[in-house]
Design a protein around this motif. Structure first.
Motif, PDB file in Angstrom:
ATOM      1  N   ASN A   4      15.524  11.953 -37.467  1.00 31.13           N
ATOM      2  CA  ASN A   4      15.366  12.939 -38.520  1.00 31.13           C
ATOM      3  C   ASN A   4      15.198  12.301 -39.879  1.00 31.13           C
ATOM      4  OD1 ASN A   4      15.510  15.062 -36.804  1.00 31.13           O
ATOM      5  ND2 ASN A   4      17.713  15.373 -37.033  1.00 31.13           N
ATOM      6  N   THR A  57       5.093  19.745 -32.735  1.00 31.91           N
ATOM      7  CA  THR A  57       6.436  20.206 -33.101  1.00 31.91           C
ATOM      8  C   THR A  57       7.440  19.059 -33.077  1.00 31.91           C
ATOM      9  OG1 THR A  57       6.801  20.831 -30.783  1.00 31.91           O
ATOM     10  CG2 THR A  57       6.027  22.547 -32.291  1.00 31.91           C
ATOM     11  N   SER A  59       7.016  16.209 -34.296  1.00 26.37           N
ATOM     12  CA  SER A  59       6.934  15.474 -35.557  1.00 26.37           C
ATOM     13  C   SER A  59       7.425  16.295 -36.739  1.00 26.37           C
ATOM     14  CB  SER A  59       5.477  15.042 -35.814  1.00 26.37           C
ATOM     15  OG  SER A  59       5.021  14.194 -34.799  1.00 26.37           O
ATOM     16  N   ASN A  61      10.607  18.229 -38.341  1.00 25.17           N
ATOM     17  CA  ASN A  61      12.049  18.447 -38.307  1.00 25.17           C
ATOM     18  C   ASN A  61      12.585  18.404 -39.725  1.00 25.17           C
ATOM     19  OD1 ASN A  61      12.344  15.542 -38.831  1.00 25.17           O
ATOM     20  ND2 ASN A  61      11.801  15.326 -36.659  1.00 25.17           N
ATOM     21  N   PHE A  62      13.805  18.863 -39.884  1.00 24.31           N
ATOM     22  CA  PHE A  62      14.425  18.919 -41.201  1.00 24.31           C
ATOM     23  C   PHE A  62      15.060  17.574 -41.536  1.00 24.31           C
ATOM     24  CE2 PHE A  62      14.341  23.385 -39.982  1.00 24.31           C
ATOM     25  CZ  PHE A  62      13.884  23.982 -41.158  1.00 24.31           C
ATOM     26  N   ASN A  64      17.874  15.166 -43.169  1.00 27.37           N
ATOM     27  CA  ASN A  64      19.320  15.406 -43.206  1.00 27.37           C
ATOM     28  C   ASN A  64      19.942  15.192 -44.578  1.00 27.37           C
ATOM     29  OD1 ASN A  64      19.134  12.667 -43.423  1.00 27.37           O
ATOM     30  ND2 ASN A  64      20.169  12.198 -41.487  1.00 27.37           N
ATOM     31  N   LEU A 174       8.807  18.495 -44.123  1.00 27.33           N
ATOM     32  CA  LEU A 174       9.096  18.680 -42.700  1.00 27.33           C
ATOM     33  C   LEU A 174       8.391  17.663 -41.809  1.00 27.33           C
ATOM     34  CD1 LEU A 174       9.017  22.572 -42.289  1.00 27.33           C
ATOM     35  CD2 LEU A 174      10.976  21.075 -42.702  1.00 27.33           C
ATOM     36  N   ASN A 176       7.683  14.438 -40.205  1.00 28.64           N
ATOM     37  CA  ASN A 176       8.325  13.134 -40.062  1.00 28.64           C
ATOM     38  C   ASN A 176       7.255  12.050 -40.139  1.00 28.64           C
ATOM     39  OD1 ASN A 176       9.718  10.811 -39.193  1.00 28.64           O
ATOM     40  ND2 ASN A 176      11.136  12.056 -38.003  1.00 28.64           N
TER      41      ASN A 176
END
Length: 205
Positions: A4, A57, A59, A61-62, A64, A174, A176
């Motif tokens: 992440n 999807t 690649s 993600n939120f 941290n 978002l 990555n």
């Protein structure tokens, strides 16, 4: 499971040749425009493939932390800069679809900004006289104001540009960036790697 945080990724850089430099010898206005259009074409050709931009999807993600989100956006804004510019331009154009005249007028004004300011590298001559950069900017600003005064789509255009910027920021946070390959010059200019000058050897004693 993909990481992440972009800090866990290793970002490779690929060397690129330095940009071509044009002569400062005055040339005709037509040649200046043609060279600016060539620069614009080269810049557009740096667009990343849309399948890579959209990714999968896995690649998306939120991040941290806020610092991770900032780093992600810096990397993606450098790597996908042309794609983001196209998105903002497309959203701005879409906001003017209801007013075809405004779309044509602002399309022409935007083209003038690109050719005469952002992608111009040569001095501009008109009727044998040199036109300074400040005079060019002032002329473009006056033309832009006149376009707004004649067509008046300021609200719609502002909404379109805002939507394009929002989409770009959301994607930049978002997406990555693990596995993306940045050009060395882009990585250095964005502070992602540090360019250390060569150290001269000590003279013999």
């Amino acid at each position: 499971m993909p990481s992440n945080t972009p800090a866990a990724a290793t970002y490779a850089t690929i060397p690129i040749s330095s940009d071509a430099t044009y002569t400062t010898i005055p040339i005709s206005a037509t040649d200046v425009i043609l060279r600016s259009m060539q620069n614009l074409s080269v810049s557009i050709s740096r667009r990343r493939p849309w399948p890579e931009f959209l990714a999968t999807t896995a690649s998306l993600n939120f991040p941290n932390s806020l610092s991770a989100a900032t780093l992600r956006f810096r990397i993606n804004s450098s790597y996908f800069s042309v794609n983001y510019a196209i998105i903002v331009t497309a959203c701005a154009a879409a906001s003017l679809i209801g007013s075809p005249i405004a779309l044509i007028v602002f399309g022409f004004v935007f083209f003038l900004w690109l050719i005469l300011h952002f992608f111009r590298e040569d001095p501009l001559l008109l009727w044998g006289r040199h036109v300074s950069d400040w005079a060019v900017i002032l002329g473009l600003v006056l033309v832009t104001i006149a376009a707004f005064w004649i067509t008046g789509p300021l609200n719609s255009l502002s909404i379109g540009i805002s939507v394009g910027l929002l989409v770009s920021v959301i994607h930049g946070v978002l997406r990555n960036p693990e596995g993306l390959f940045l050009d060395e010059n882009d990585a250095v200019s964005n502070g992602l790697i540090v360019s250390t000058p060569a150290v001269a050897p000590n003279p013999p004693v």
